[in-house]
Scaffold this active site. Structure first.
Site, PDB file in Angstrom:
ATOM      1  N   ARG A  25      51.389  35.667  62.216  1.00 18.88           N
ATOM      2  CA  ARG A  25      50.303  35.641  60.872  1.00 18.88           C
ATOM      3  C   ARG A  25      50.899  35.568  59.589  1.00 18.88           C
ATOM      4  O   ARG A  25      50.238  36.153  58.870  1.00 18.88           O
ATOM      5  CB  ARG A  25      49.271  36.737  61.193  1.00 18.88           C
ATOM      6  CG  ARG A  25      48.524  36.759  62.426  1.00 18.88           C
ATOM      7  CD  ARG A  25      47.313  37.897  62.663  1.00 18.88           C
ATOM      8  NE  ARG A  25      47.734  38.964  63.268  1.00 18.88           N
ATOM      9  CZ  ARG A  25      47.099  39.567  64.267  1.00 18.88           C
ATOM     10  NH1 ARG A  25      45.990  39.039  64.558  1.00 18.88           N
ATOM     11  NH2 ARG A  25      47.678  40.503  64.886  1.00 18.88           N
ATOM     12  N   LYS A  83      36.620  40.105  67.961  1.00 21.02           N
ATOM     13  CA  LYS A  83      37.833  39.320  67.745  1.00 21.02           C
ATOM     14  C   LYS A  83      38.637  39.846  66.590  1.00 21.02           C
ATOM     15  O   LYS A  83      37.942  40.179  65.572  1.00 21.02           O
ATOM     16  CB  LYS A  83      37.149  37.862  67.526  1.00 21.02           C
ATOM     17  CG  LYS A  83      36.612  37.328  68.721  1.00 21.02           C
ATOM     18  CD  LYS A  83      37.533  37.086  69.933  1.00 21.02           C
ATOM     19  CE  LYS A  83      36.823  36.517  71.067  1.00 21.02           C
ATOM     20  NZ  LYS A  83      35.960  37.648  71.718  1.00 21.02           N
ATOM     21  N   ASP A  84      39.989  39.435  66.849  1.00 27.32           N
ATOM     22  CA  ASP A  84      40.702  39.954  65.559  1.00 27.32           C
ATOM     23  C   ASP A  84      40.114  39.135  64.214  1.00 27.32           C
ATOM     24  O   ASP A  84      40.091  38.116  63.928  1.00 27.32           O
ATOM     25  CB  ASP A  84      42.128  39.194  65.737  1.00 27.32           C
ATOM     26  CG  ASP A  84      43.388  40.154  65.170  1.00 27.32           C
ATOM     27  OD1 ASP A  84      43.030  40.172  63.761  1.00 27.32           O
ATOM     28  OD2 ASP A  84      44.134  40.507  65.695  1.00 27.32           O
ATOM     29  N   ARG A  85      40.182  40.276  63.075  1.00 29.43           N
ATOM     30  CA  ARG A  85      39.873  39.733  61.774  1.00 29.43           C
ATOM     31  C   ARG A  85      40.985  38.885  61.147  1.00 29.43           C
ATOM     32  O   ARG A  85      40.565  37.831  60.458  1.00 29.43           O
ATOM     33  CB  ARG A  85      39.710  40.870  60.890  1.00 29.43           C
ATOM     34  CG  ARG A  85      39.261  40.605  59.332  1.00 29.43           C
ATOM     35  CD  ARG A  85      39.194  41.686  58.588  1.00 29.43           C
ATOM     36  NE  ARG A  85      39.316  41.499  57.075  1.00 29.43           N
ATOM     37  CZ  ARG A  85      39.197  42.390  56.287  1.00 29.43           C
ATOM     38  NH1 ARG A  85      38.996  43.594  56.611  1.00 29.43           N
ATOM     39  NH2 ARG A  85      38.869  41.763  54.939  1.00 29.43           N
TER      40      ARG A  85
END
Length: 356
Positions: A25, A83-85
């Site tokens: 990320r 869901k992942d931020r």
């Protein structure tokens, strides 16, 4: 250091020590998720389904914005899964609009979101109503050899990986888990709400991971034991295997069925014989935590110990950069797969250290 957090860092890997390090990320596009919905929109009904692409936007926050713009109570907006931020994700939301026309959603502006599709449906989206998720993930600044990474990925593709709850479940520095201990063991009062729910979920997840860790250490994380509560691949359904026939053994080797462990609570499907003994040994030091979970009234559930990813592929875009594509069933963590590859630093704030 928090002893529970230290324990988390020691959970065993299946395919060997990390092959090197990397960064996850570095930018939002490095982590993409597409929801694989179980819903088949009917085209009519009192619910409006919206397929939305989110970039660095929290699922609950987006749902609240949809409710505000549509003039609805927050409870009238639902979704199948968080869901992942810190990612680019696509998922469905449902708005309950009985007797109402579609609101002017084309004019809505919600930071970090884009409405991709809208269709009517005859029922609301409920939590867990999805088949799984499709991922595209980029790891950068890799120190691992590409040939070794490819060999390790081939193992994961064929044999799967332990279905651990990943570090996101426990909060930064294990703060959700610590709150769970305060609530369930030290009996510190907490108001009902999201923080309390996350604390309880973190403790259930921790106990599951402890059992899985013990089964990994014993080499039985992917094998059916006598008394096992067996789960069918791609399903939460299963059966009790009091004996392990050669046919059942072969089905486990093929990935058609998986062993399971409890998400602790009252009642539910209980293992017996060798499988139950393995669970009891793994949790012998956590009787207070188990009692606390039972006393708050949670019903026990089961979760598969193993995940075999679908359609796993990879490519090395540039030196030190690996792009992965794969699909996982609902509830499985992409970062649990990455954990079997490298010790990565997550630019969003989480990290996975090499085993001690």
């Amino acid at each position: 250091m928090n002893p529970l957090l230290e324990r988390m860092r020691r959970w065993s890997r299946v395919h060997g020590a990390p092959l090197g390090s990397g960064v996850l990320r570095s930018e939002p596009n490095d982590f993409k998720v597409w929801e694989i919905s179980a819903a088949q929109p009917t085209g009519t009904g009192e619910h409006l389904l919206l397929r939305i692409r989110k970039t660095q936007a929290n699922t609950d926050w987006v749902a609240a914005q949809l409710a505000r713009l549509a003039g609805l109570q927050r409870r009238a907006v639902s979704f199948a899964g968080q869901k992942d931020r810190h990612a680019v994700t696509e998922q469905w939301f449902s708005l309950h609009l009985p007797g109402q026309e579609n609101p002017p959603f084309q004019d809505w502006r919600i930071e970090g979101t884009e409405i991709l599709e809208a269709v009517r449906h005859d029922r609301k989206l409920r939590s867990g109503a999805l088949l799984g998720n499709r991922f595209e993930i980029v790891l950068r600044e890799l120190t691992a050899d590409s040939a070794l990474l490819a060999a390790r990925l081939s193992l994961i593709r064929d044999a799967g990986f332990p279905n651990y709850f990943a570090e996101q479940r426990f909060g930064r520095d294990g703060e959700n888990l610590q709150r769970g201990r305060h609530l369930l063991v030290e009996r510190v009062r907490m108001r009902k709400g999201n923080a309390r729910s996350m604390a309880i979920s973190a403790m259930r997840s921790f106990l599951f991971n402890e059992i899985l860790n013990a089964r990994v250490g014993a080499g039985t994380w992917d094998r059916i034991l006598a008394g096992e509560q067996v789960q069918l691949a791609g399903s939460r359904s299963g059966f009790l295997a009091e004996e392990v026939s050669s046919e059942l053994h072969d089905r486990a080797l093929r990935g058609d069925v998986h062993p399971s462990a409890p998400l602790w609570g009252r009642g539910g499907l209980i293992a017996s014989l060798c499988a139950r003994a393995a669970e009891d040994r793994a949790l012998v030091d956590y009787s207070d935590e188990r009692t606390g979970l039972e006393e708050i009234g949670l019903k026990a559930e089961r979760r598969a110990l193993r995940v075999i990813p679908n359609n796993l592929s990879w490519e090395f875009d540039a030196p030190g950069t690996l792009k992965l594509r794969f699909e996982l069933p609902r509830g499985a963590y992409a970062t649990a797969l990455l954990r079997e590859l490298v010790a990565y630093r997550d630019a969003a704030g989480f990290s996975v250290a090499a085993p001690v």
